[in-house]
Each structure stands twice: as structure tokens, then as C-alpha cells.
Design a protein around this motif. Structure first.
Motif: not given
Ligand code: HEM
Lengths: 187, 145
Positions: A21-49
């Protein structure tokens, strides 16, 4: 030699899920744009974890519990400065490693908290950003990216360096136990 | 006499925003970018399905974004690199590269507007994504957080 189950299954699953999750969070944030939607979901999943990890820190098995690696400041200082204290083997987290764990959990929680209010100055923002004004959201973004983001890189660097130190200098492989769960103890 | 030279200087400076005091120049471009971001967000909301699709409204949003792109082109006069700005000083040292990025972004915005006019959602989504990448490219290089 005796084999001890140090990392229980939930801990191992937590560990490797957090890595992903941390690696994909960083990757999606670096890409930005539409991938930021994924970044948010990954963030929520990280919260649960992380929420699960905190719960498991209270009810999990011996080495998972916070009480097994909450050390007094004196113990931590002795571990760093005193050779005899340092020679004592800790199967779970040692006094310095334990500080790292608390730092990481804290920083990840802060990332999530600040991320909810952050914006990308293009077309996306965390779900709570619309309730505060732009300046405040910009400050949350700064904390998210420049403070917590940098701290995460630093903590990952320390983590990898510590594992390399154990592997090359202390001749102990810490990676395999995080897969198998087991360490051997000399008796 | 001083006044005369002052006025002469202003006339010579002559550029769209060049004679504006620093903090006004900064506020000016930030306002334009603010609007740009707001209208990009509205387009994004339609793409994400959070707002209903309305062709005329979407076109209006895209037109404002293009228009603001035109506004910021001359909004980085020499000396406006201080005060409450997130523009990095590198901009003025690398003005050619900065302008290049601006023109690239502007052509993506033109394509976005053309895409919005087709009314085809897949095209709009793709062009929007390209456009936001062009914003991010410049922000990563020339804007502080
Ligand atoms: C696992 C937790 C998270 C990690 C490790 C993380 C990490 C990062 C990093 C490193 C960046 C900076 C990328 C860059 O260098 O430009 C970033 C940007 C961002 N993050 Fe997160 N983040 C997390 C959770 C969240 C959450 C929960 C949200 C909101 C719901 C969020 C919203 C944002 C936004 C809006 C940006 C864009 C800032 C910008 O590019 O200006 N993040 N994140």
C-alpha cells in the motif's frame, strides 16, 4: 536451538500489505491526475490496515502486542550506549526498533489525516478539503507532502538500512522470518 | 523631472503586467490559476459522475480554463518572484523552458475544449487526463507546495 513463532500470521499479512500500500500510494501520488483517485482509495485501505494493527497491538500474540515493545527511556538509552545491554537479544522489536514502529504508525496516520484535507492544485482534493478554506487546505497539502511524505521516505530508508546492517554485519536475516514467522533462539 | 522619467519608464516597460507592483502581479496570476483549478475540478466532477453531464455547461468550463491559460501567459513579469508566491525563482532563470511548458499545456487545453465540443465522454476523459498531466509537469518543476 529452539524455533519460536515471533511474527503471527496477522502481523505478517499486515507487514506485507503495508509495504504494497505505501509503495502504490507513492506511485499513484507521483503520477497524479486520475491516479489520484486510486491514491485516495489506497489511503483509506491503509487506514483500515493501521487501525487493525493498533487493535492487534492490544489483543494480538506476544510479540505483536505494544506492551512487549514499549520500553522505558532508560532501556532505550542503555541499548544505544551500553554494550552489555545491546548484547541482549530481542526476538521481537528491540528498544530502538520499537521507536521506529511507533514513528511509522504515527506518520502514516498523520498522512491520512492531512491527505483528507489536501488538494493537488489541479482538479482533485481530499474529501474534507471542501469544508475548509484554500489556504488551510494548502497548508494540509504542505504537511502531507513536504513533512509527512519526506518522513515516510526517511523511515523507509532507515528500515532498509537496519535490515542491511543486520544481514551484512550482524549476520542475521530478518527478512525470512517476516515470511515464515519463525526465528531461532539459542538456549 | 523624476515624475517624467517615472512615466517614461512605465511606458517603456509597457508589457501587459510588467509595471504592476509585485504583490499585485502575484495575486493576479494566482487568481487566474485559482479559477483554472476550479473549472478543471468541475470538469473532473462531471467525468467522475458527481455532477450531471450538461454539454453547454461543460463547454463553458473548458472555455474558462482555456481563457485563464491565456491570462497567465504574461503573468510572470520580471521581479515578481517574491512575497506570498509559490512560483520558484528558477522560473525567471529558465524563462524559455517555462514558457515552453506553458505553451504545451495551452495546446492540451485547446484539445480539451475541442474534445468537450464533440460531446464524446471517452474523448473528454482522455483529453482531460492529458491536460492535467501538463499542469502537473510544470507544478512539479516550478511550483512549491
Ligand atoms: C498511505 C497513506 C498515504 C501516503 C503514503 C501518501 C503519500 C503521498 C505522497 C508521498 C504524496 C506526494 C507526491 C509528490 O511528491 O508530489 C502525496 C500526495 C497527495 N496525497 Fe497522499 N498519501 C497517503 C494518503 C492520502 C489520503 C488518505 C489522501 C486523501 C484522501 C491523500 C491525498 C493526497 C493528495 C490530494 C496529494 C496531492 C498533493 C499534490 O500533488 O500537490 N493522500 N501523498
Amino acid at each position: 536451538m529452539k524455533t519460536v513463532r515471533v511474527w503471527d500470521l496477522p502481523i505478517r499479512l499486515f507487514h506485507w500489505s503495508l509495504v504494497v500500500l505505501i509503495i502504490t500510494a507513492i506511485m499513484t501520488a507521483k503520477t497524479g491526475g486520475k491516479k489520484l483517485e486510486w491514491h485516495f482509495l489506497i489511503g483509506y485501505a491503509t487506514f483500515v490496515l493501521v487501525a487493525f494493527r493498533i487493535l492487534w497491538g492490544m489483543i494480538g500474540s506476544r510479540y505483536a502486542r505494544f506492551s512487549s515493545f514499549l520500553f522505558a527511556p532508560g532501556t532505550i538509552i542503555a541499548y544505544v550506549t551500553n554494550k552489555d545491554a545491546a548484547r541482549k537479544k530481542y526476538l521481537g522489536h528491540n528498544p530502538v526498533g520499537s521507536l521506529w514502529i511507533f514513528a511509522l504508525l504515527g506518520v502514516v496516520l498523520l498522512l491520512i489525516a492531512t491527505g483528507l484535507f489536501a488538494n493537488d492544485d489541479i482538479a482533485s482534493e481530499g474529501p474534507l478539503a471542501k469544508f475548509i478554506d484554500k489556504d488551510l487546505s494548502d497548508r494540509a497539502t504542505w504537511l502531507h507532502v513536504q513533512v509527512c511524505g519526506k518522513l515516510v521516505y526517511m523511515l523507509i530508508g532507515l528500515h532498509v538500512a537496519a535490515i542491511a546492517y543486520y544481514y551484512f554485519i550482524k549476520k542475521e536475516n530478518l527478512v525470512i522470518p517476516m515470511f515464515t514467522g519463525d526465528k531461532t533462539e539459542d538456549i | 523631472m523624476h515624475c517624467f522619467f517615472g512615466i517614461l519608464l512605465l511606458l517603456v516597460a509597457g508589457h501587459a503586467a510588467a509595471e504592476v507592483p509585485v504583490e499585485r502581479a502575484v495575486k493576479y496570476r494566482q487568481s487566474a490559476y485559482y479559477l483554472m483549478g476550479q473549472h478543471m475540478s468541475r470538469i473532473n466532477a462531471v467525468i467522475k459522475g458527481e455532477m450531471p453531464y450538461n454539454k453547454a455547461l461543460l463547454e463553458k468550463n473548458a472555455e474558462i480554463v482555456v481563457m485563464m491559460g491565456g491570462v497567465v501567459i504574461d503573468a510572470f513579469p520580471a521581479g515578481s518572484d517574491s512575497g506570498a508566491t509559490k512560483a520558484m525563482p528558477e522560473i525567471w532563470r529558465e524563462m524559455d523552458k517555462f514558457r515552453q511548458l506553458m505553451h504545451e499545456s495551452q495546446s492540451e487545453l485547446d484539445k480539451l475544449l475541442a474534445g468537450v465540443k464533440t460531446g464524446n465522454m471517452a474523448t473528454i476523459e482522455e483529453r482531460f487526463s492529458e491536460a492535467s498531466k501538463s499542469c502537473k509537469k510544470c507544478h512539479d518543476l516550478y511550483k512549491t507546495k
